[in-house]
Design a protein around this motif. Structure first.
Motif, PDB file in Angstrom:
ATOM      1  N   TYR A 186       0.865  -1.173   0.000  1.00 22.78           N
ATOM      2  CA  TYR A 186       0.000   0.000   0.000  1.00 22.78           C
ATOM      3  C   TYR A 186       0.906   1.229   0.000  1.00 22.78           C
ATOM      4  O   TYR A 186       1.418   1.646   1.033  1.00 22.78           O
ATOM      5  N   ASP A 187       1.093   1.799  -1.178  1.00 16.64           N
ATOM      6  CA  ASP A 187       2.056   2.887  -1.383  1.00 16.64           C
ATOM      7  C   ASP A 187       1.347   4.234  -1.295  1.00 16.64           C
ATOM      8  O   ASP A 187       1.272   4.992  -2.270  1.00 16.64           O
ATOM      9  N   GLU A 188       0.850   4.540  -0.117  1.00 17.51           N
ATOM     10  CA  GLU A 188       0.010   5.721   0.059  1.00 17.51           C
ATOM     11  C   GLU A 188       0.754   7.018  -0.286  1.00 17.51           C
ATOM     12  O   GLU A 188       0.168   7.952  -0.845  1.00 17.51           O
ATOM     13  N   LYS A 189       2.050   7.061   0.024  1.00 16.97           N
ATOM     14  CA  LYS A 189       2.827   8.288  -0.214  1.00 16.97           C
ATOM     15  C   LYS A 189       3.611   8.244  -1.524  1.00 16.97           C
ATOM     16  O   LYS A 189       4.408   9.140  -1.800  1.00 16.97           O
ATOM     17  N   ALA A 190       3.380   7.196  -2.324  1.00 18.21           N
ATOM     18  CA  ALA A 190       4.004   7.071  -3.648  1.00 18.21           C
ATOM     19  C   ALA A 190       5.528   7.189  -3.591  1.00 18.21           C
ATOM     20  O   ALA A 190       6.153   7.825  -4.446  1.00 18.21           O
ATOM     21  N   ASN A 191       6.145   6.559  -2.589  1.00 19.46           N
ATOM     22  CA  ASN A 191       7.599   6.605  -2.468  1.00 19.46           C
ATOM     23  C   ASN A 191       8.237   5.219  -2.423  1.00 19.46           C
ATOM     24  O   ASN A 191       9.422   5.084  -2.130  1.00 19.46           O
ATOM     25  N   PHE A 192       7.443   4.183  -2.721  1.00 20.03           N
ATOM     26  CA  PHE A 192       7.973   2.825  -2.611  1.00 20.03           C
ATOM     27  C   PHE A 192       9.119   2.572  -3.588  1.00 20.03           C
ATOM     28  O   PHE A 192      10.091   1.880  -3.260  1.00 20.03           O
ATOM     29  N   LEU A 193       9.024   3.090  -4.795  1.00 23.38           N
ATOM     30  CA  LEU A 193      10.025   2.785  -5.813  1.00 23.38           C
ATOM     31  C   LEU A 193      11.427   3.233  -5.402  1.00 23.38           C
ATOM     32  O   LEU A 193      12.409   2.648  -5.847  1.00 23.38           O
ATOM     33  N   SER A 194      11.518   4.230  -4.549  1.00 25.04           N
ATOM     34  CA  SER A 194      12.836   4.659  -4.079  1.00 25.04           C
ATOM     35  C   SER A 194      13.441   3.647  -3.113  1.00 25.04           C
ATOM     36  O   SER A 194      14.650   3.658  -2.867  1.00 25.04           O
ATOM     37  N   ASN A 195      12.600   2.767  -2.548  1.00 26.47           N
ATOM     38  CA  ASN A 195      13.073   1.730  -1.627  1.00 26.47           C
ATOM     39  C   ASN A 195      13.214   0.364  -2.292  1.00 26.47           C
ATOM     40  O   ASN A 195      13.631  -0.596  -1.653  1.00 26.47           O
ATOM     41  N   CYS A 196      12.831   0.275  -3.548  1.00 24.23           N
ATOM     42  CA  CYS A 196      12.894  -1.001  -4.269  1.00 24.23           C
ATOM     43  C   CYS A 196      13.472  -0.744  -5.648  1.00 24.23           C
ATOM     44  O   CYS A 196      12.761  -0.321  -6.564  1.00 24.23           O
ATOM     45  N   GLN A 197      14.746  -0.975  -5.794  1.00 21.56           N
ATOM     46  CA  GLN A 197      15.430  -0.684  -7.050  1.00 21.56           C
ATOM     47  C   GLN A 197      16.084  -1.947  -7.632  1.00 21.56           C
ATOM     48  O   GLN A 197      17.132  -1.902  -8.264  1.00 21.56           O
ATOM     49  N   GLN A 198      15.433  -3.086  -7.395  1.00 21.24           N
ATOM     50  CA  GLN A 198      15.969  -4.352  -7.878  1.00 21.24           C
ATOM     51  C   GLN A 198      15.532  -4.560  -9.335  1.00 21.24           C
ATOM     52  O   GLN A 198      14.345  -4.608  -9.627  1.00 21.24           O
ATOM     53  N   VAL A 199      16.503  -4.700 -10.223  1.00 22.22           N
ATOM     54  CA  VAL A 199      16.176  -4.833 -11.648  1.00 22.22           C
ATOM     55  C   VAL A 199      15.506  -6.164 -11.956  1.00 22.22           C
ATOM     56  O   VAL A 199      14.897  -6.326 -13.016  1.00 22.22           O
ATOM     57  N   SER A 200      15.596  -7.128 -11.048  1.00 15.68           N
ATOM     58  CA  SER A 200      14.986  -8.443 -11.269  1.00 15.68           C
ATOM     59  C   SER A 200      13.511  -8.482 -10.888  1.00 15.68           C
ATOM     60  O   SER A 200      12.862  -9.511 -11.056  1.00 15.68           O
ATOM     61  N   LEU A 201      12.980  -7.377 -10.360  1.00 15.10           N
ATOM     62  CA  LEU A 201      11.602  -7.327  -9.908  1.00 15.10           C
ATOM     63  C   LEU A 201      10.760  -6.429 -10.807  1.00 15.10           C
ATOM     64  O   LEU A 201      11.243  -5.429 -11.331  1.00 15.10           O
ATOM     65  N   GLU A 202       9.495  -6.803 -10.945  1.00 16.78           N
ATOM     66  CA  GLU A 202       8.533  -5.961 -11.647  1.00 16.78           C
ATOM     67  C   GLU A 202       7.594  -5.334 -10.618  1.00 16.78           C
ATOM     68  O   GLU A 202       7.052  -6.029  -9.764  1.00 16.78           O
ATOM     69  N   THR A 203       7.424  -4.043 -10.705  1.00 14.10           N
ATOM     70  CA  THR A 203       6.511  -3.329  -9.818  1.00 14.10           C
ATOM     71  C   THR A 203       5.459  -2.624 -10.652  1.00 14.10           C
ATOM     72  O   THR A 203       5.786  -1.853 -11.555  1.00 14.10           O
ATOM     73  N   ASP A 204       4.204  -2.920 -10.363  1.00 19.63           N
ATOM     74  CA  ASP A 204       3.123  -2.360 -11.171  1.00 19.63           C
ATOM     75  C   ASP A 204       1.868  -2.247 -10.304  1.00 19.63           C
ATOM     76  O   ASP A 204       1.824  -2.779  -9.193  1.00 19.63           O
ATOM     77  N   SER A 205       0.868  -1.569 -10.813  1.00 19.47           N
ATOM     78  CA  SER A 205      -0.409  -1.506 -10.109  1.00 19.47           C
ATOM     79  C   SER A 205      -1.064  -2.891 -10.111  1.00 19.47           C
ATOM     80  O   SER A 205      -0.666  -3.780 -10.871  1.00 19.47           O
ATOM     81  N   VAL A 206      -2.058  -3.066  -9.270  1.00 23.35           N
ATOM     82  CA  VAL A 206      -2.748  -4.355  -9.172  1.00 23.35           C
ATOM     83  C   VAL A 206      -3.819  -4.376 -10.255  1.00 23.35           C
ATOM     84  O   VAL A 206      -4.936  -3.896 -10.069  1.00 23.35           O
ATOM     85  N   ARG A 207      -3.469  -4.932 -11.403  1.00 26.36           N
ATOM     86  CA  ARG A 207      -4.315  -4.816 -12.587  1.00 26.36           C
ATOM     87  C   ARG A 207      -5.326  -5.953 -12.735  1.00 26.36           C
ATOM     88  O   ARG A 207      -6.487  -5.716 -13.039  1.00 26.36           O
ATOM     89  N   SER A 208      -4.881  -7.183 -12.551  1.00 26.16           N
ATOM     90  CA  SER A 208      -5.756  -8.303 -12.876  1.00 26.16           C
ATOM     91  C   SER A 208      -6.846  -8.478 -11.827  1.00 26.16           C
ATOM     92  O   SER A 208      -6.653  -8.188 -10.640  1.00 26.16           O
ATOM     93  N   PHE A 209      -7.997  -8.949 -12.283  1.00 29.59           N
ATOM     94  CA  PHE A 209      -9.131  -9.172 -11.381  1.00 29.59           C
ATOM     95  C   PHE A 209      -8.771 -10.224 -10.334  1.00 29.59           C
ATOM     96  O   PHE A 209      -9.149 -10.110  -9.163  1.00 29.59           O
TER      97      PHE A 209
END
Length: 277
Positions: A186-209
């Motif tokens: 839950y990235d309420e302050k929109a700052n998670f990406l600064s704490n997760c910079q692993q190129v092996s991971l995908e970070t995206d919104s929760v799209r699928s039903f």
């Protein structure tokens, strides 16, 4: 040793498989609570353990290190209070629920309720924490499900399976060496990406039903088990809350899931959705 008392309390379950519900006090000198009990269950009933919630112990107090260590299937530990490091170390099918003492004046979602290295090496089972955890949350988790309301640095490090839902902020170096499982943040302050910079991971919104249903189920379970005010607020405004969640998953693991015809299955015994690869 607290577990000697627990073994006596749980004798009807150990001897005849009958349900046992009990209350117990705990203090910080009580370490590895549940480990001996789980060992005895495993010796008698094997890896399958007991049916869900056969043994349910409600603790009050401040637990020492490794509360619920190696807790096996069929055992549920509730703790009204707080706990030291290594809660759920090697969790093996059991359920751990921790929430603040009734009448507490502090705001649970802003308070560290459990210590460092929670769920280290967990293989299965579930955990719900109405409050924050310290550093290295779910390190080497390979199959357990967990909901927590904030974590320190190095969360989900070397994680290989399971699902972690974090209803608050994360520290630095999130997901280092993570090769399996997934996390919802839950990235309420929109700052998670600064704490997760692993190129092996995908970070995206929760799209699928499917993911949306899965995530909501975890938040609902968290509220059901802990009475979390944070979970209640998110559920009441779910349409506004959902866009603020992020899904984190290793790229190679995602490819494996996409190649599977049934990436999710429903386990009626655990009453929770489980990943299936």
């Amino acid at each position: 040793i607290l577990d000697q008392k627990l073994l006596k309390l749980c004798d009807p379950a150990l001897t005849h498989g009958k349900s046992v519900t009990a209350d117990a006090n705990i203090q910080n000198t009580d370490r590895s609570a549940g480990a001996m009990l789980s060992g005895q269950i495993s010796r008698q009933f094997g890896v399958a353990g007991l049916p869900e919630d056969t043994i349910s112990i409600r603790f009050k107090g401040s637990a020492g290190q490794s509360f619920g260590a190696f807790l096996c299937s069929g055992v549920t530990f509730q703790l009204e209070g707080e706990s030291n490091d290594y809660v759920g170390k090697g969790l093996s099918g059991g359920k751990i629920i921790i929430y603040p003492p009734s009448g507490s004046l502090f705001k649970a979602e802003d308070t560290v309720l459990v210590g460092n290295t929670i769920l280290f090496g967990a293989t299965s089972g579930s955990a719900y924490f109405s409050g924050q955890a310290g550093e290295r949350f779910a390190v080497r988790n390979s199959g357990a499900f967990a909901v927590v309301e904030g974590v320190g640095d190095h969360a989900c490090e070397y994680m290989t399976g399971g699902i972690v839902v974090i209803l608050g902020a994360t520290g630095k170096n999130f997901g280092a060496g993570m090769s399996g499982g997934m996390a919802f943040i839950y990235d309420e302050k929109a700052n998670f990406l600064s704490n997760c910079q692993q190129v092996s991971l995908e970070t995206d919104s929760v799209r699928s039903f499917t993911d949306q249903i899965l995530l909501r189920q975890f938040v609902e379970n968290h509220f059901k088990y802990t009475g979390s005010p944070k979970a209640e607020a998110l559920l009441k405004a779910w349409e506004q809350s959902l866009p603020k969640f992020l899904k984190v998953i290793p790229l190679e693991y995602k490819r494996a899931l996409n190649a599977s015809p049934t990436p999710y299955k429903y386990n009626s015994r655990a009453n929770e959705a489980q990943l299936h690869v």
